[in-house]
Design an enzyme around this catalytic site. Structure first.
Site, PDB file in Angstrom:
ATOM      1  CB  CYS A  52      37.587  67.721  85.671  1.00 17.52           C
ATOM      2  SG  CYS A  52      37.234  66.129  86.398  1.00 17.52           S
TER       3      CYS A  52
ATOM      4  CB  VAL B 151      41.765  70.216  82.426  1.00 26.58           C
ATOM      5  CG1 VAL B 151      42.186  70.291  80.966  1.00 26.58           C
ATOM      6  CG2 VAL B 151      41.313  68.806  82.750  1.00 26.58           C
TER       7      VAL B 151
END
Length: 523
Positions: free
Chosen positions: A153, A157
């Site tokens: 992640c 991101v």
């Protein structure tokens, strides 16, 4: 509260001793601020009602145990299936610790996987410097022949570009120009572990074949490519190899982690063992065709094999059960222009004999089932073949097309007409389903043991035993070495299902002179 050396006890039954019970009571009283037992019982009972089920199914902002894992976990399993390949995750150290621990608990093996340990500054400025150091150090320390990069992640991101970072690592001299580093973007916040496997596999075959297709000719190597997908039963890889060899068919099993996840205890540590070679991947476009054993979970792979390799990539289902295995073997025979050998016909006959022997015990039994899309569809089809009745089927990360196909398959059998199929739902939804419409058994991964415990708490009449088939299996040993595919796998599943029925019957008829009218020695 000390242990006695001559009689060391595990936590159970140790914590039943008076001194431990006293300590636990004091802890609850002073620190836990528990509601009264009557209130706990009241709330528990309410969560087993149809009223609560309606509320449960109306929630939107919360997921409770979705029966899936994240993309990079699937990418790591894919990476373990290639010879001398090191899985490398571009992200934080904690993520990689999770992946390694998750697989370690399932396979009971050490799992090789590294991270470039992104922290706060990388989250602001990007993780290219981490990748420079990480790739250089990983190659020097662990001496792989290939490093396979996925993301978490954190990297996704902030938008880190793996292609650019790896290219810059070569330009800066951190890794040689010709050192293989296939990669895939695997954001954890979308998809699942099966998506991550698909992305990593597609990234690998793209890396080795996309720009070298000019001299490739479909069928020139006389082989069939077999792509297993996210598969955690090591016996499945071995039975696929056995079937191909007994048929005399040339094949390439594209991704096989069965050796590195099942190494012997002989005093030698093997960081790398077995796996598909780079040369096999490079030669794969020359195969006669490619068979995807988990087509619902291999969307990007199918697109690449059809579009770039120009393979037909025929639609077949996962070979679980009788008919699906028949279809798989007949498709192999059709592509290779060969016959199915007598040895496999005999093995098929043994499965049919077993199905006949056990039919009386499985016919009409009701099952709740959850797991990955292809596994659930294959397992449901086999239950129908056995005359069993799926009642609730749940796959969190399946799509509407999968549900439509599942509904169609169930509607075509008298044993499936009353089954409910749920996508996008989790195991807390499954708990409500089991309380509102009780099956005889659950089939799923270890997380279902908490549902079983709750059904037992409500009362013996509500108890639904869990049959552990799927991933992960944390609370039982050695099931990952079993087989679920082919006739051999169907025999294993059939044995597991039948003996679960008989074991439950024994428990229900064990009271002497009360219920033992059916406590038979022979069944």
């Amino acid at each position: 509260m000390n242990q006695v050396v001559d009689n060391i006890k595990p936590s159970y039954p140790l914590f039943l001793d008076d001194d431990y019970q006293k300590s636990l009571d004091e802890k609850r009283e002073k620190f836990e601020e528990l509601a009264p037992k009557s209130k706990v019982d009241e709330v528990f009972e309410w969560t087993t009602t149809d009223e609560y089920k309606e509320l449960n199914f109306s929630r939107e902002a919360l997921t409770v145990n979705p029966a899936k894992a994240c993309q990079p976990l699937g990418a790591v399993l894919c990476s373990l299936g290639f010879e001398n390949a090191l899985p490398y995750v571009h992200g934080s150290q904690g993520c990689v610790a999770y992946f390694r621990t998750y697989f370690n608990r399932h396979f009971k093996e050490p799992i090789a996987c590294v991270s470039d340990s992104m922290i706060e500054d990388a989250a602001v400025f990007g993780g290219q410097k981490n990748m420079f150091d990480g790739l250089e150090n990983a190659k020097a320390l662990y001496k792989p022949e290939m490093i396979m990069v996925s993301t978490t992640c954190m990297a996704e991101v902030i938008g880190d570009d793996l292609n650019a970072f790896i290219g810059n690592s070569r330009k800066e001299g951190h890794i040689p120009e010709d050192f293989p580093v296939p990669f895939a973007h695997t954001p954890s916040f979308v998809g699942s572990h099966t998506t991550g496997w698909d992305n990593m596999f597609e990234g690998t075959i793209r890396y080795f074949t996309l720009n070298s297709m000019d001299d490739k000719e479909v069928g020139s190597n006389g082989k069939i490519n077999i792509v297993p997908g996210f598969m955690t039963y090591l016996g499945d890889y071995r039975v696929l190899r056995r079937y191909m060899e007994e048929m005399g068919v040339g094949y390439t099993l594209l991704c096989d982690p069965s050796d590195v996840l099942d190494t012997p205890a002989d005093g030698k540590y093997r960081m790398y063992s077995g796996g598909t070679t780079q040369e096999e991947v490079k030669d794969a476009p020359n195969a006669m065709d490619t068979l995807l054993l988990q087509p619902w979970q291999l969307v990007k792979t199918r697109k690449f094999t059809k579009g770039t390799w120009q393979h037909e990539t025929p639609a077949i289902g996962i070979p679980i059960g009788l008919k699906a295995t028949d279809d798989f073997l007949m498709k192999v025979a059709e592509i290779a222009g060969t016959e199915i050998p007598q040895s496999l016909e005999i093995e098929r006959g043994r499965l049919v004999d077993m199905m006949t022997d056990s039919h009386a015990w499985l016919h009409g039994k009701k099952y709740a089932l959850w797991g990955d899309a292809d596994f659930v569809m294959g397992m449901a089809a086999f239950l129908l073949e056995l005359g069993a009745e799926p009642t609730h089927i749940l796959c969190h990360h399946a799509n509407k097309r999968w549900k439509k196909a599942m509904d169609k398959m169930l509607a075509e059998s008298p044993y499936g007409k009353d089954c409910e199929v749920h996508v996008g739902k989790d195991l807390w939804h499954m708990r409500s389903l089991i309380f509102s419409n009780k099956p005889d058994f659950m089939i799923g991964n270890s997380h279902g043991k908490f549902i079983e415990r709750d059904t037992f708490r409500k009362g013996e009449a509500f108890h639904v035993p869990l049959i552990r088939i799927g991933f992960p299996i944390f609370d039982r040993h050695h099931l990952h070495r079993s087989t679920t595919l082919g006739y051999e796998g169907a025999m294993t599943i059939l044995t597991t299902l039948t003996n679960a029925v008989l074991e439950k019957l024994d428990k229900e008829t064990m009271t002497m002179a009360v219920t033992d009218f059916n406590f038979d020695l022979i069944r």
